[in-house]
Design a protein around this motif. Structure first.
Motif, PDB file in Angstrom:
ATOM      1  N   ASN A   1      -6.910  90.739  -5.277  1.00 23.44           N
ATOM      2  CA  ASN A   1      -6.579  91.706  -6.313  1.00 23.44           C
ATOM      3  C   ASN A   1      -5.284  92.445  -6.013  1.00 23.44           C
ATOM      4  OD1 ASN A   1      -8.847  91.059  -7.727  1.00 23.44           O
ATOM      5  ND2 ASN A   1     -10.051  92.791  -7.025  1.00 23.44           N
TER       6      ASN A   1
ATOM      7  N   CYS B   1      -0.176  89.315  -7.123  1.00 21.26           N
ATOM      8  CA  CYS B   1      -0.200  88.624  -8.410  1.00 21.26           C
ATOM      9  C   CYS B   1       1.163  87.992  -8.629  1.00 21.26           C
ATOM     10  CB  CYS B   1      -0.511  89.619  -9.515  1.00 21.26           C
ATOM     11  SG  CYS B   1      -0.709  88.883 -11.144  1.00 21.26           S
TER      12      CYS B   1
ATOM     13  N   ARG C   1     -14.787  84.826 -15.089  1.00 19.31           N
ATOM     14  CA  ARG C   1     -14.719  86.167 -14.504  1.00 19.31           C
ATOM     15  C   ARG C   1     -15.453  86.115 -13.162  1.00 19.31           C
ATOM     16  NH1 ARG C   1     -12.940  89.745 -18.366  1.00 19.31           N
ATOM     17  NH2 ARG C   1     -13.057  89.000 -20.520  1.00 19.31           N
TER      18      ARG C   1
ATOM     19  N   ALA D   1     -12.908  96.103  -8.191  1.00 21.24           N
ATOM     20  CA  ALA D   1     -12.521  96.285  -9.589  1.00 21.24           C
ATOM     21  C   ALA D   1     -12.761  97.732 -10.022  1.00 21.24           C
ATOM     22  CB  ALA D   1     -13.316  95.334 -10.481  1.00 21.24           C
TER      23      ALA D   1
ATOM     24  N   ASP E   1     -12.765  98.557 -13.227  1.00 20.60           N
ATOM     25  CA  ASP E   1     -13.313  98.455 -14.568  1.00 20.60           C
ATOM     26  C   ASP E   1     -14.647  97.716 -14.501  1.00 20.60           C
ATOM     27  OD1 ASP E   1     -13.804  97.695 -17.318  1.00 20.60           O
ATOM     28  OD2 ASP E   1     -11.684  98.068 -17.708  1.00 20.60           O
TER      29      ASP E   1
ATOM     30  N   PRO F   1     -12.259  91.033 -13.994  1.00 20.09           N
ATOM     31  CA  PRO F   1     -10.999  90.410 -14.432  1.00 20.09           C
ATOM     32  C   PRO F   1     -11.181  88.928 -14.740  1.00 20.09           C
ATOM     33  CG  PRO F   1     -10.973  90.805 -12.068  1.00 20.09           C
ATOM     34  CD  PRO F   1     -12.194  91.490 -12.589  1.00 20.09           C
ATOM     35  N   GLU F   2     -10.408  88.470 -15.695  1.00 24.98           N
ATOM     36  CA  GLU F   2     -10.465  87.066 -16.116  1.00 24.98           C
ATOM     37  C   GLU F   2      -9.470  86.257 -15.305  1.00 24.98           C
ATOM     38  OE1 GLU F   2      -9.748  84.541 -20.251  1.00 24.98           O
ATOM     39  OE2 GLU F   2     -10.341  86.659 -20.359  1.00 24.98           O
ATOM     40  N   ARG F   3      -9.906  85.075 -14.851  1.00 24.49           N
ATOM     41  CA  ARG F   3      -9.075  84.236 -14.001  1.00 24.49           C
ATOM     42  C   ARG F   3      -9.204  82.763 -14.407  1.00 24.49           C
ATOM     43  NH1 ARG F   3      -7.067  88.456 -13.163  1.00 24.49           N
ATOM     44  NH2 ARG F   3      -7.091  89.670 -11.220  1.00 24.49           N
TER      45      ARG F   3
ATOM     46  N   SER G   1      -4.653  83.687 -10.793  1.00 27.53           N
ATOM     47  CA  SER G   1      -4.376  84.786 -11.718  1.00 27.53           C
ATOM     48  C   SER G   1      -3.159  84.494 -12.586  1.00 27.53           C
ATOM     49  CB  SER G   1      -4.138  86.081 -10.929  1.00 27.53           C
ATOM     50  OG  SER G   1      -3.026  85.943 -10.061  1.00 27.53           O
TER      51      SER G   1
END
Length: 232
Positions: free
Chosen positions: A33, A36, A121, A131, A133, A137-139, A159
């Motif tokens: 995370n 990126c 996800r 995370a 949120d 997260p979408e990957r 990512s």
């Protein structure tokens, strides 16, 4: 090392790693995370939700702590997610030159296999802790599924942007092999591992010469095949 490189004003376009950095503990999740984009190997046993899955707020019974937002369905293994799509979804992709003689322009056969790429996800306690949120997260989940195999054989997480073509995903995920190959070439063929000096200036001189020689080898490779990705 990546943070220091960026502090010099040098962009890091992609981080590529083997499955040692794709494992689910918190340390690896935080590493993924924190950079990126990336493309890392993972095990098919790790879990994920489909990309269209959304967390919901369970009803509050009125006593105790209110329940946390959670996904209504349990996460599945990445292997099961790919198997559910089916082998027919796999598409042939060629990503680099091999070592066997061929009839192509370079004189070598190109490597190819069949791949499926899903949007998922990634789940797991470590990832949820990292995370911020409740929505994971979408990957990308690029997966190699050869025509002669009954199930997928290799998995990656990435990512990279959602609109990335399958061929590009595969070439970048497979770039890890090229990095290992180039590192071995620098140590053995170009002499990086042969240095026996003890001074910093001597070591710096040797690394500079080997890096220049390696850059020359890369330019030769690009002259043979301009489309082949090169490690940065």
């Amino acid at each position: 090392m990546i943070d220091e490189t960026r502090s010099w004003g040098i962009d890091v376009p992609l981080a590529v790693a083997d499955a040692g950095y794709g494992v689910p503990p918190l340390s690896a999740s935080a590493w993924r995370n924190g950079i990126c984009p990336y493309a890392v190997g993972v095990s098919g046993r790790h879990t994920a939700h489909p990309a269209d899955a959304r967390p919901v707020q369970p009803a509050y019974a009125g006593t105790g702590r209110p329940p946390k937002v959670q996904y209504p369905e349990p996460a599945q293994t990445m292997k099961d997610l790919v198997v559910a799509v089916g082998k027919a979804a796999a598409r042939p992709v060629s990503w680099r030159e091999g070592s066997r003689p061929g009839k192509g322009r370079s004189g070598f056969k190109r490597m190819y296999s069949r791949f499926v790429a899903l949007r998922v996800r990634p789940a797991g306690r470590g990832i949820r802790k990292v995370a911020d949120d409740p929505e994971l997260p979408e990957r990308w989940l690029p997966t190699e599924w050869p025509a002669n195999e009954s199930e997928p054989v290799q998995f990656w997480l990435s990512s990279l942007p959602s609109g990335m073509p399958l061929a590009t995903l595969v070439r970048l995920a497979k770039l890890r092999w090229r990095i290992e190959h180039d590192y071995r070439e620098m140590k053995q063929a170009l002499g990086l591992a042969h240095f026996e000096g003890r001074t910093w200036s001597g070591w710096h001189h040797r690394v500079t010469l080997v890096s220049a020689a390696h850059a020359f080898c890369i330019l030769q490779r690009l002259a043979r095949d301009p489309k082949e990705p090169v490690p940065v």
